[in-house]
Design an enzyme around this catalytic site. Structure first.
Site, PDB file in Angstrom:
ATOM      1  N   HIS A  59      79.397  24.275  48.168  1.00 56.04           N
ATOM      2  CA  HIS A  59      79.243  24.733  49.556  1.00 56.04           C
ATOM      3  C   HIS A  59      79.403  26.244  49.634  1.00 56.04           C
ATOM      4  O   HIS A  59      80.517  26.764  49.737  1.00 56.04           O
ATOM      5  CB  HIS A  59      80.280  24.042  50.442  1.00 56.04           C
ATOM      6  CG  HIS A  59      80.047  24.248  51.904  1.00 56.04           C
ATOM      7  ND1 HIS A  59      80.332  23.286  52.840  1.00 56.04           N
ATOM      8  CD2 HIS A  59      79.547  25.303  52.609  1.00 56.04           C
ATOM      9  CE1 HIS A  59      80.021  23.738  54.048  1.00 56.04           C
ATOM     10  NE2 HIS A  59      79.546  24.971  53.924  1.00 56.04           N
ATOM     11  N   HIS A  61      77.382  30.132  51.087  1.00 53.06           N
ATOM     12  CA  HIS A  61      76.365  30.795  51.906  1.00 53.06           C
ATOM     13  C   HIS A  61      76.028  32.131  51.249  1.00 53.06           C
ATOM     14  O   HIS A  61      76.865  33.034  51.212  1.00 53.06           O
ATOM     15  CB  HIS A  61      76.880  31.012  53.328  1.00 53.06           C
ATOM     16  CG  HIS A  61      77.217  29.736  54.040  1.00 53.06           C
ATOM     17  ND1 HIS A  61      76.288  29.023  54.761  1.00 53.06           N
ATOM     18  CD2 HIS A  61      78.378  29.042  54.122  1.00 53.06           C
ATOM     19  CE1 HIS A  61      76.866  27.946  55.274  1.00 53.06           C
ATOM     20  NE2 HIS A  61      78.134  27.927  54.885  1.00 53.06           N
ATOM     21  N   ARG A  63      73.239  33.921  52.177  1.00 54.47           N
ATOM     22  CA  ARG A  63      72.649  34.723  53.261  1.00 54.47           C
ATOM     23  C   ARG A  63      71.209  35.177  53.017  1.00 54.47           C
ATOM     24  O   ARG A  63      70.508  35.484  53.983  1.00 54.47           O
ATOM     25  CB  ARG A  63      73.511  35.954  53.565  1.00 54.47           C
ATOM     26  CG  ARG A  63      74.971  35.663  53.897  1.00 54.47           C
ATOM     27  CD  ARG A  63      75.124  34.722  55.057  1.00 54.47           C
ATOM     28  NE  ARG A  63      76.514  34.614  55.511  1.00 54.47           N
ATOM     29  CZ  ARG A  63      76.982  33.628  56.238  1.00 54.47           C
ATOM     30  NH1 ARG A  63      76.179  32.626  56.591  1.00 54.47           N
ATOM     31  NH2 ARG A  63      78.245  33.604  56.629  1.00 54.47           N
ATOM     32  N   ASN A 277      84.968  28.042  60.678  1.00 52.33           N
ATOM     33  CA  ASN A 277      84.552  26.765  61.267  1.00 52.33           C
ATOM     34  C   ASN A 277      84.361  25.731  60.164  1.00 52.33           C
ATOM     35  O   ASN A 277      83.511  25.918  59.305  1.00 52.33           O
ATOM     36  CB  ASN A 277      83.240  26.942  62.042  1.00 52.33           C
ATOM     37  CG  ASN A 277      82.948  25.761  62.946  1.00 52.33           C
ATOM     38  OD1 ASN A 277      83.806  24.903  63.158  1.00 52.33           O
ATOM     39  ND2 ASN A 277      81.734  25.706  63.459  1.00 52.33           N
ATOM     40  N   ASP A 304      83.170  27.147  50.861  1.00 50.22           N
ATOM     41  CA  ASP A 304      82.477  27.534  52.097  1.00 50.22           C
ATOM     42  C   ASP A 304      82.441  29.057  52.202  1.00 50.22           C
ATOM     43  O   ASP A 304      82.670  29.638  53.274  1.00 50.22           O
ATOM     44  CB  ASP A 304      83.133  26.912  53.331  1.00 50.22           C
ATOM     45  CG  ASP A 304      82.284  27.057  54.599  1.00 50.22           C
ATOM     46  OD1 ASP A 304      81.090  27.424  54.476  1.00 50.22           O
ATOM     47  OD2 ASP A 304      82.799  26.807  55.698  1.00 50.22           O
TER      48      ASP A 304
END
Length: 428
Positions: A59, A61, A63, A277, A304
């Site tokens: 998990h 990111h 971008r 989040n 995350d």
């Protein structure tokens, strides 16, 4: 280049930490044993440090494309290598979204050209992650999609989620979910609890997550689909996942380092670097996450990793984007705050970050086995450093852990038999 790593320690097949050497030849792990000799290999003295499988993070990111001001594939994967990660799975909330042949081919081209570690991209469940039109799962799988998710938002339409699960099941693929019931988000920026009440902020209630997970678990049962829950954060979520596993439903789950180390009581002020989040929850939720990790309800740890610019985070806790960076702090944070405190063992930590995510998703990673690709991280468990965001290789410096003193830092990362990152003067 062939390498012979001398005088290290590793976790063997029985799950015990023992002394070892390790030989890498032609990009593969050729031998794992004590007292190895080899004429055609560069000898690297490990000095008793831990030789671990390359860490696996399902998990992250990155971008790119569309958010290169926050992170790029190059900077993100360098940060991953520095953190000991050799395989990472990138979420599809980019612009454009990898939701069709053109976009996935472009993403894979970028990965091939720029990545310093293995990057497995997710395919989106719905076009533009808008929730109304399903993507072509077959094409995305053909182009190398790791699994399917609309992470960043929850799939709100139950009929869409059920159809996606049925389609994924036919392809023997997983559906991975960020779980939030939009009607319960309450425009919140933190957990609905003591902190939100104290500061007069809108809070996100725990049930916002757990009710969505409960719905999806029943859909997964109906579809006979592997359903994976992202970043579990609440006591209620742990309970429904535990019950589902006992019922034989194909559900797996992850938890982040920050949810294992922090709860809302640890937020010192309205600091946007503590805004993520799902949000940091209450003490009971935190205890339930630890319990769930230990009893097998939660299968793995995932960072995350969510980089943002300093300008974005400076907008204040209500307006700043959710998310913190994770690659470069994950292992030392977990080793210092869980292993050193006796909450979990070193062996368990290695498993949660390597073989468990790899086995859950059928990846040939996560173990130091002869014949496998040489994806390795070497970790100095005695080294103590202060977390300093100015030294991050990630573009994102957004961390709540600045100034924390931690032990257990990666000093070298090998990907495919090649050194992807090395701490200066780390090894002799």
């Amino acid at each position: 280049m062939n390498y012979l790593f001398k005088n290290g320690r590793y976790m063997n097949e029985e799950g015990k930490i023992v002394a070892t050497d390790l030989l890498v030849q032609d990009g593969k792990i050729a031998k794992v044993a004590e007292n190895i000799t080899a004429d055609n290999a560069e000898v690297i003295e490990v000095n008793g440090n831990l030789i671990a499988p390359g860490l696996v993070d399902v998990h992250v990111h990155l971008r790119e494309p569309g958010g290169e001001h926050k992170e790029t594939i190059e900077t993100g994967t360098l940060a991953a290598a520095k953190g000991g990660f050799t395989t990472i799975c990138s979420m599809p909330n980019t612009r454009p979204v990898p939701d069709c042949r053109e976009h996935m081919e472009d993403l894979q081209k970028r990965i091939k050209e720029k990545a310093h570690v293995n990057v497995l991209p997710y395919g989106a469940i719905t076009v533009r992650q808008a929730g109304s039109e399903m993507t072509d799962f077959e094409t995305l799988k053909e182009l190398g999609a790791f699994a399917f998710t609309d992470d960043g938002v929850g799939v709100q339409d139950a009929s869409m989620m059920l159809a996606a699960m049925k389609r994924a099941a036919k392809l023997n693929m997983a559906v991975v979910a960020h779980c939030e019931e939009n009607t319960l988000i309450n425009k919140g920026c933190v957990h609905e609890g003591k902190f939100s009440e104290k500061h007069g902020l809108n809070g996100i209630p725990s049930v916002c997550e757990s009710v969505h997970i409960a719905r999806d678990i029943l859909l997964a049962e109906a579809a006979d689909c592997h359903y994976h829950v992202c970043h579990v954060s609440t006591k209620g979520s742990v309970r429904v996942i535990r019950d589902a596993k006992r019922a034989g439903i194909k559900v797996t789950a992850e938890v982040t380092p920050h949810h294992l180390v922090l709860c809302e009581d640890d937020i010192p002020s309205v600091d946007p670097n503590f805004k993520m989040n799902p949000p940091l929850r209450g003490k009971e939720d935190h205890a339930a996450l630890i319990e769930g990790l230990l009893d097998g309800t939660i299968d793995m740890i995932a960072t995350d990793h969510a980089p943002h610019t300093a300008e974005e985070k400076a907008q204040g806790i209500e307006r700043a984007p959710f998310g913190i960076t994770g690659f470069e702090t994950a292992f030392p944070l977990l080793y210092t705050n869980l292993v050193k405190k006796g909450i979990i063992t070193l062996e368990q930590l290695i498993q949660f970050l390597t073989e468990k995510p790899a086995d859950t998703f059928g990846l040939e990673a996560g173990r130091l086995k002869e014949g496998r690709t040489a994806d390795i991280t070497i970790i100095d468990l005695e080294q103590e450093e202060e977390i300093d965001p100015t030294t991050f290789l990630s573009k994102g410096k957004n961390t709540p852990f600045a100034g924390w003193k931690c032990q257990g830092w990666p000093v070298m990362t090998i990907v495919g038999g090649k050194i992807a990152w090395q701490k200066e003067s780390a090894l002799v």
